[in-house]
Design an enzyme around this catalytic site. Structure first.
Site, short mmCIF file in Angstrom:
data_model
loop_
_atom_site.label_atom_id
_atom_site.label_comp_id
_atom_site.label_asym_id
_atom_site.label_seq_id
_atom_site.Cartn_x
_atom_site.Cartn_y
_atom_site.Cartn_z
N GLY A 204 -10.73 7.01 24.39
CA GLY A 204 -11.85 7.73 23.77
C GLY A 204 -11.41 9.06 23.21
CB SER A 205 -13.40 12.06 22.52
OG SER A 205 -13.90 12.43 23.80
CD GLU A 228 -5.75 5.68 22.28
OE1 GLU A 228 -6.10 6.74 21.70
OE2 GLU A 228 -6.22 4.57 22.02
CB CYS A 265 -7.22 5.60 18.46
SG CYS A 265 -6.85 3.92 18.92
#
Lengths: 492, 492
Positions: A204-205, A228, A265
């Site tokens: 995610g963020s 990640e 991503c």
């Protein structure tokens, strides 16, 4: 939206998972692999309802979701089949004649314990409830508690259901897998702080990943977190390549940038291009291409709104010029492809310009010479990927630049684009911080299992008490390093 | 004592090491291995001066130091020879016929960057300046800055000198290795906080290791810390074994407990014994044995004084009875073997009793039944080792106990003692927190190199631009996983 789990419910799930670990950690790799194939079968058996549900919850097109489902099934199957190769069995046999006598030492790898997984919104199958992190942890022999993503609760329930059916059919402990729900930080915080949780997987963020990493590091017993957290995935276009293929590269770049409404991503958010023959043509092609794209619904309104806000903030910086912007139809739900340009000198003077804008936004940074290109490369922190678009003569002339990029990423590409993360042994999906919290691991490919394994050595145990993978006869028939040499042979 | 390095000096060392990394990270594994053998040669060439210096600085006997020197040389050589096996090369070749086309992906492992090493006082050669952590990091292609241990500065200078000579003779960058000196926390703190430091290796106390771990986790860019922080290494003696071999086990236990004045991280500080036939004989044998030992100089006065203090604090607890204490000759410098007993019920009621007393101190905890033994096992946190002394029927009757222990340690021994950490592939020297800060790694054996490596994938690079270990022809002749199968064959 699922009802938030109470603290008591989360605690019970973790306690039951810990109980399940007692047996699960001891079943051998072939049995774990069989269970994983059973999960794959159950996911495969989820019919059109899965795709329809995910479409409604994520706005992703059916074809993409069908592909992602296949990818998810492949993850369970390929990690199962690769399991023996990540155990890294090492055996050094005894030598009684040595002074002092050399003991018999045999090293296997065992699961860390109960793992908490935080899925991503942008891959509702492959990086969520039954995604690669869950498959990796279970391959390692770890029970899993998934903190479901509030963006796709029904999809999550279907996928979680498939795992539960496989557990039940295999006669395994029902605590082996559970979902907990929370739309606030507290639920996840409680989960990560629970003493029986031994590792965390997150996609995610940066903000979310960093919060979990910091929390886990501060526990009385710190635990590993593999988060990640995405990156801008810089693409460096070199002069001869631009000269030779301006139009093709522009088209390919735009395709990569807008794939999945830029919600990857590995989205190539920054392209660094030389002020060289072909640049005008490259930019013109991008301009025409962007005008031809339509704004597309993003995963949810929060992401669409963040895209609009972050893009506007970036465009407000000095020296940033909009090159092309697709028509903005419904900014509250849709993302419209946008490309802006900025000169290297401006980019280098303002570190705000290196920030990721999650969505179909590309910043083209133009440089005058190799020194400027290197200076730009220096500004990047850890990245999942870095890409070089180059002719052989470009490579020879830019060795230092390529070395700089190699040192900052987990995957370095030549003449391709980073979207499309192949699920295979050789994939590295991770990178120096802040792309991930630990560059020594990957979250895609069978090596992702290693995040949740720890080595365990048995010293001087008779054969009958050793786990199967360490027994003399090598009953699992796997590769092992015996006295320094790789072999599948039995030990005499 | 060496003069403390100034902040400027430390910064310069790190900057130079970072510069050295640019070249060192790119030389192939065979070249790195050759360099490591050269270091081993230089250490071997250090003559009697090394042993004499270390004797003066550490009070360790010459025979032990001669053995430790050989072990240190062996570490450099065996890690060099094993280097290819830790790179874990994975190659998945392209498939243009697939939709979408499958890229060519090749994964190697590269060094993290400049590594800071904090050596231990108890192994002036094998776990200090030129010890296993330094060898591991350099094997990984990482320059090393050693924060020297203030306990043996001259020994450190001799060992560091050997590495520097090898660097010079190999024509490598002189920044590749440096020592910095600090007898306060500030020097180490500055080093670990330096943005160009990318990983930390530490062997020593829990307090020291935890401080570095917490510091590294709080950096703007968190970095991995592998700290090996010792443990009490519980030994569980089971009833039939006690009945059959009380005298032998007592002698062996005492030998392990007092080896090196108990100054080993694998010292068996707690032995858990059944109130069963043989216990009296076991304790009597220990008593006689302890009376026969002489107090011996410890590494330095700080350690001797901490030993006296920590032992006294432990003995002051309710229910703890001194079984035997060797004569205390010079408590300000010497450690005298001491064994105390306590009943399980008392041990379980007081968590102070589980603390490590660094030195030749053993606590024998006596239990009445398997339930008590299991309850004691539950109290242990992460341990480097756990040991079971058992006959086959004991093992069969104590499956749950053994499972509990296995889940808490990095190495589980049967009918042996944990001192003596073999340097081999199958060794796991590490364990769940607080034995180490990351149970997924070891600090002994070639796999220790993995702490300082990160995977790096090359996508679609032509053969001539790939590092040697990834080239089609396999010029290094190493094992590689090609399309899922281990092979040494070239790729056609």
């Amino acid at each position: 939206m699922s009802k938030n789990s109470s603290i008591t419910e989360i605690d019970q799930s973790v306690q039951q998972a810990h109980e399940a670990f007692r047996v699960f950690r001891r079943i051998n790799s072939k049995q774990r692999a069989a269970f994983m194939h059973a999960v794959a079968n159950e996911i495969e058996a989820l019919g059109p309802e899965l795709i329809a549900t995910a479409q409604l919850e994520t706005n992703l097109p059916a074809a993409r979701l069908v592909g992602e489902k296949a990818r998810t099934v492949f993850q369970w199957r390929s990690y199962a089949d690769a399991l023996d190769s990540v155990l890294d069995i090492r055996i050094d046999t005894a030598d009684a004649s040595r002074t002092p006598p050399k003991p018999d030492l045999r090293k296997t790898a065992v699961g860390l314990g109960v793992v908490a997984i935080f899925g991503a919104s942008n891959f509702p199958f492959a990086f969520s409830t039954a995604g690669g992190d869950t498959a990796s942890a279970m391959a390692a022999g770890c029970p899993v508690i998934v903190k479901t993503h509030p963006g796709h609760p029904k999809t999550s329930a279907l996928m979680g259901g498939a795992i539960k059916v496989a557990i039940q059919r295999a006669g395994l402990h029902p605590g082996l897998f559970a979902e907990v729900h929370s739309d606030t930080f507290e639920g996840g915080q409680y989960l990560v702080s629970h003493p029986l949780i031994k590792a965390v997987g997150f996609t995610g963020s940066f903000t979310g990943g960093k919060a979990l990493h910091d929390l886990a590091a501060k526990r009385p017993e710190p635990i590993p977190v593999f988060a990640e957290m995405g990156s801008v995935n810089p693409v460096f276009l070199l002069p001869r390549r631009l000269e030779n293929a301006a139009v093709d590269i522009a088209k390919q770049y735009l395709a990569s940038l807008t794939l999945g409404v830029g919600q990857f991503c590995t989205n190539p958010g920054i392209l660094v291009a030389p002020e060289h023959a072909g640049l005008r043509q490259f930019l013109d092609t991008l301009k025409i291409g962007v005008a031809d794209t339509e704004a597309t619904p993003m995963l949810h309104q929060g992401i669409a709104s963040a895209y609009g806000k972050n893009k506007a903030a970036l465009l407000a910086n000095t020296g940033v010029t909009v090159l092309a912007e697709a028509p903005e139809t419904s900014p509250e739900t849709h993302g419209n492809a946008t490309i802006a340009t900025v000169k290297a000198s401006q980019f280098l003077a303002n570190d705000q310009l290196g920030h990721e804008v999650f969505g179909p936004f590309g910043l083209v940074v133009t440089y005058e010479n190799a020194q400027e290109a290197e200076a730009i490369a220096q500004t990047f922190k850890g990245e999942l990927t870095a890409t070089v678009l180059a002719e052989p003569e470009d490579i020879d002339a830019h060795q230092h630049l390529i070395e700089l990029l190699t040192n900052k990423c987990g995957r370095i590409l030549l003449n391709g684009f980073p979207t499309g993360v192949e699920v295979c042994y050789a994939m590295q999906h991770g990178g120096p911080y802040p792309a991930s919290t630990d560059s020594r691991f990957t979250s895609v490919g069978p090596d992702a299992i290693k995040r949740f394994l720890r080595p365990l050595s048995y010293q001087n145990w008779p054969d009958e008490y050793l786990p199967d993978e360490l027994k003399n006869a090598n009953p699992l028939g796997i590769w092992r390093t015996v006295n320094g040499a790789l072999t599948k042979e039995a030990i005499q």
